[in-house]
Structures are given as C-alpha cells and as structure tokens.
Design an enzyme around this catalytic site. Sequence first.
Site, short mmCIF file in Angstrom:
data_model
loop_
_atom_site.label_atom_id
_atom_site.label_comp_id
_atom_site.label_asym_id
_atom_site.label_seq_id
_atom_site.Cartn_x
_atom_site.Cartn_y
_atom_site.Cartn_z
N LYS A 1 0.85 -1.19 0.00
CA LYS A 1 0.00 0.00 0.00
C LYS A 1 0.89 1.25 0.00
O LYS A 1 2.09 1.16 0.26
CB LYS A 1 -0.91 -0.01 1.23
CG LYS A 1 -0.17 0.00 2.56
CD LYS A 1 -1.12 -0.25 3.72
CE LYS A 1 -0.36 -0.30 5.04
NZ LYS A 1 -1.22 -0.74 6.16
N ARG B 1 -10.28 0.25 15.58
CA ARG B 1 -10.21 1.15 14.42
C ARG B 1 -11.27 0.66 13.46
O ARG B 1 -12.37 1.20 13.43
CB ARG B 1 -8.79 1.09 13.84
CG ARG B 1 -8.43 2.23 12.94
CD ARG B 1 -6.98 2.17 12.49
NE ARG B 1 -6.61 0.88 11.90
CZ ARG B 1 -5.41 0.60 11.41
NH1 ARG B 1 -4.45 1.51 11.46
NH2 ARG B 1 -5.14 -0.58 10.89
N TYR C 1 17.93 28.80 8.30
CA TYR C 1 16.73 29.53 8.75
C TYR C 1 16.64 29.58 10.27
O TYR C 1 16.88 28.58 10.95
CB TYR C 1 15.47 28.84 8.23
CG TYR C 1 15.18 29.08 6.77
CD1 TYR C 1 14.95 30.37 6.29
CD2 TYR C 1 15.12 28.02 5.89
CE1 TYR C 1 14.67 30.58 4.95
CE2 TYR C 1 14.83 28.23 4.55
CZ TYR C 1 14.61 29.51 4.09
OH TYR C 1 14.33 29.72 2.78
N MET D 1 13.66 23.50 2.43
CA MET D 1 12.86 22.77 1.46
C MET D 1 13.71 21.89 0.52
O MET D 1 13.38 20.74 0.26
CB MET D 1 12.02 23.74 0.63
CG MET D 1 11.01 23.06 -0.26
SD MET D 1 10.02 24.20 -1.23
CE MET D 1 8.98 24.95 -0.01
C1 LIG Z 1 -0.46 -1.77 6.76
C2 LIG Z 1 -1.01 -3.05 7.27
C3 LIG Z 1 -0.18 -4.15 7.49
C4 LIG Z 1 1.33 -4.08 7.39
O1 LIG Z 1 1.83 -3.55 8.61
P1 LIG Z 1 3.39 -3.48 8.90
O2 LIG Z 1 3.49 -3.02 10.31
O3 LIG Z 1 3.96 -2.49 7.95
O4 LIG Z 1 3.92 -4.84 8.68
C5 LIG Z 1 -0.77 -5.36 7.84
N1 LIG Z 1 -2.12 -5.45 8.01
C6 LIG Z 1 -2.93 -4.41 7.83
C7 LIG Z 1 -4.39 -4.58 8.04
C8 LIG Z 1 -2.42 -3.17 7.47
O5 LIG Z 1 -3.24 -2.13 7.31
#
Ligand SMILES: *Cc1c(COP(=O)(O)O)cnc(C)c1O
Length: 357
Positions: free
Chosen positions: A33, A129, A253, A301
Amino acid sequence: MRPARALIDLQALRHNYRLAREVSGAKALAVIKADAYGHGAVRCAQALAGEADGFAVACIEEALQLRAASIAAPILLLEGFFEADELALIEQHNLWCVVHSLWQLEAIERAALRTPLTVWLKLDSGMHRVGLHPDDYQAAYRRLLASGKVAKIVLMSHFARADELDCPRSVEQLALFEQARQGLVAEVSLRNSPAVLGWPQVPSDWVRPGIMLYGATPFEQAQALAAQLKPVMSLESTVISVRELPAGEPVGYGARFMTERPTRVGVVAMGYADGYPRHAPSGTPVLIDGQPSRLIGRVSMDMLTVDLSELPAAGLGSRVELWGKTLLASDVAAHAGTIPYQLFCNLRRVPLLYSEG
Ligand SMILES: *Cc1c(COP(=O)(O)O)cnc(C)c1O
C-alpha cells in the site's frame, strides 16, 4: 541533474519477503500500500511477482494500478470498498476484499455478482479502528456464506501493540480472536511485521508483512530476527557547497544552529520537499563518504546542512547517505521523533533508481 535520489535494492526486498515466509511458515501477502511505502508499488510487485502469494493495498485505486501493470497475483483490499459500486470492479479484476463493517456485508448481500468473492472478514479484537464487533462476527460469517456471493472467507484481525514485545495486549487480542472464531473452519491472518518477527506463537495461515519487506525494523529495541532484514532504500545526495565559518556564526533559517568553534559546513541537495523530515534536529546522523557526521541547522525545502569539521577529506561532491544500508532509517526516525514508515511514505520528488542488488 540534481543528485538527490533513492536507490531501491530489489534483491533485498526479495530477501525480506522470503524471511517473512520462512519465519512464519505461512503464506504471505506483501503489503505494498501507499506506493509500497514510498518504494514504488509496481516495481516492487514486479520484483516479487514470481514468488509472492499475493499483495495487499489500501484501496481499489492502488489495486487497479497493479492490475494495469499486469500483476496477476491475488490482491487484497485492506479496507475493502469505500462505496458499494466498487464491487463491480472488485469482481471484474478479481480482487480480494476485506469486510470490516456491517454496511459492507449488506452491500455484498445486495450486489449483483456473477463470480463469488474472496472475503477477509475482519474482527475488531481490540485495536478499535475497523473490524466487526466480536458479538457480530459469527453471524456475519454465516450471512456471507448464505449470501451466495462469497466463495471463500479468511478470518483476520490486526494487532495494535505487537511492536511492544513485553506488552500483554497482543495475547489478549489473540484470546479474543480465538473466542470469536470458535467453531469456524477457515484460514486465519493476524500478523503484521512486528507480529511476524516477534510473536511466533500466533497462528497464521497468512501473514501480512509491510515495513519488514523494506528492511526496517518495527521495534524500538534491537531484535534478533529484525537484525536479519536488509534495508531496501538508500536515500542519497551530494555536498553541493562548502563554507568555512568562524565560531559564533548562525547556519540556516531561524539561526537554529550557532557554530561553537570554527566549522566546515557542507550543504546537501536534500530537503523536506524530498521527504527528509523537517523536524530532524541538529545532531541527527548522516553519512558523508561513508563516515558518520551530523545534521546542523534547520532542514530547508531543498537543502540541508551538515558538519564536515571532522572530515577533512570530504567536500564538494562528497556522497551523502541520509539513510540506507549503514545508517538505518529507524535511527534517523528515532532522532526526528517519527518512525521509518513515515520517512519512507513521505518520500517525493527524488527519482527512484532500481537495482537487482
Ligand atoms: C499496513 C497493514 C499491514 C502491514 O503492517 P506493517 O506493520 O507495515 O507490517 C498489515 N495489516 C494491515 C491490516 C495493514 O493495514
């Protein structure tokens, strides 16, 4: 050409994926992702295509990008669909779909589907969640089966504190999961990277490694298996300007850094617009021609400044590693008050250059 770049070692990615599978003895969905945590989802998927059991992404837009690049392996949508009309595309592109809420279950019941779906039914075992309430879990499972729209169900949940190896919360979540799934005969999937590396007792038909694929540890402390990971990304640039300052001069800065002694300052073509954290304080480690040095002054930046005083051989054109194989992203993250996940995901503007290792 601006020298800022991220080198991506695809051999290291494959090494880390194999490690996830080996230590878990399970099938593994490579979590790619968010553009593979900044590493480039299509290239990472292609590098794993011969061996990955499947991939996981956050949304259908990410999945379609992979299908458009001819990635044929299973792809799981980790949050399922956001709108019911995505179901037609999910069917058309043969995507696997998390169901985390009753409204999604109802949408599947109502959907006109010709091919039954693969659903990963998510339980809220304490992360709070997304995921179904334990009281609704068995009924949801039965309704999905009864709908005739689902061919296969995998039981899943997600840990909130698996990166804390002495915290009992993961054991509590596991107990809740076991109770909620009693009597259901289906594959299970619970483990993210910290659980793959640190919680071998958790049952797994499928694991879901993310950050570990990219070679970064999810733990704050040293951990034996995490030490076997190979960093995939090296964020690099060069010194583009050098100045010799006497004591008492400000750098950058806000004059956030004042030289305490005569100081050789190197200016590096890397800034927060590339994703280097602006909050990294003076003292954050960097490597100059392989030698340890430190950030001084505020990150701007497009540039940042480093201390070359102890490195007389370093100068214009010196190679700078912001994080990579020697200087770990997790160390930089700790200095900057963040986690390697965010450092990687924030990466932008810099070209990604791929190598087979
Ligand atoms: C992003 C995610 C993972 C991967 O998590 P990591 O800590 O990066 O291994 C696994 N399961 C779900 C549901 C996630 O959203």
